[in-house]
Each structure stands twice: as structure tokens, then as C-alpha cells.
Design a protein around this motif. Sequence first.
Motif: not given
Length: 245
Positions: A219-240
Amino acid sequence: MTAITPDALLTELHKAADVVASQAGKLTEADVTASSTLPGWTRGHVLAHITGISNAMARQLEFADRGETVDLYDGGHEGRTKAIEMAAGHTLAQHRADLDSALERALRAFDSLDAAGWQAPISYRGGVVLDGGAALWRELVIHTSDLNTGLGPETWSRTFCEQLFGFLAARVPEGQKFVLQPLGLPPVSIGTGNRSTVINGMLTDIAAWLAGREPSLGSLRASAAADGVDLPELLPWPSGVPITK
């Protein structure tokens, strides 16, 4: 993240081509119509796409050798999609023959390059041949995993993952920065914003997540300011390939 050299990239392209050809060689006729790991795509769709991008990148180099540029795909994104749909239902023998031919064409084009050739302009992302080689490497490695033959992202090399981090920095939303913390390795920061999120986990799992694939080792773990958070949303794949709709 150190830029890959032409010699190292050429070695990786040959390795990746050998692996995808080997996996395609293990498929049965029934396997071609079975699901890949990509929603809505069979293995036939994936094979058709790998063949298509290999031919497309070979064409980029062939035109660059004449001092010319050409669109990555005839018809842009719609042309790419149409070609994949038309070829997805081919027989296993057709897929293997087309794939082998496309890989041979692409590798022949890259093998023939001199030092100046790697820096020749191409239309792909307004870059040079070296950028096209890195793109084909990504396509071969990632889509080999998408074939769902047992070689998932956990097989991706450290070098590949670190190169992927650099390319996929474009997926970090504006105003954010991701501090990628692979287990047992130095952290890597991508993005230029002030809001930092730390992503902890296995190197290949972080790379898989950034690439929109399912992490396979833990599992991946995300944290912000030492607190656990959800994995952030990502922008679309940088298509060519420009997408008009």
C-alpha cells in the motif's frame, strides 16, 4: 534525476523490445481477446497499440534523418484510436508478425543514429529524437505490464522508475509538490507548488500509481503536514498526441 544517455537508452530499448516480444510469443489465440489490465481493452488492443507506437516513432526518426518532421500519428488522436480498434481483432499470428516488424523497424532506426542524430528535431512533444526514444521505452515497458501476462510494475527497474518520475511530474496539479519517498531510497520531489504531499511506499508502487496503474507490492501512504491524507488526484497523462475533444 539524471537524464539517460543515448547509449544507455539504446540498451534499454532493446531489452524492452525483447521482453514484449517474448510475452507476445507466449500468448494463445484465446489470450488475444481476453482482458488486459486497461479498462475496455483486450490484449489485442494493447498489442495493436504497441505496434502502432513503434511504427510511429520509427517514422519520426526516418523523417528526422531527412531533416523533416511528421505528425506522430496520421489523423492525430482520432487516427490513433481508429487504427487500434481496427487492428485489435487480428489473429495472434497477425499480431506477432506486425509487432515483430514494428519493433525491428524502430530498433533499426535507433541503432543507425550517430551523436547528432539523437538531437535531431521531431514533432513528438516538440522535442528531439532522444525524447522519442525515452517515450518508446516508456510505452514498451508500461504496456508490457498492461498485457496482464504476469510481468506487472513490480518488474520495473529503478532506472526506469526514476525516469518515469521526471516525465510524470507533469501530472502534479498546479500549486502542489509531491515528495516521493521510496522505501530505502532517497526522496524525489516533483512539482513546484507550495503545498507538499509525501508519498511513501515501494519504488515500483509509486511509479505505478503515477502512471495510472495498480500498485502491486503493497500500500502507498500519503501525508501532508505529518497527517495522513488520501492519495492526491493526478492531472491527465502528458500525451504527445493532441486531443481535440
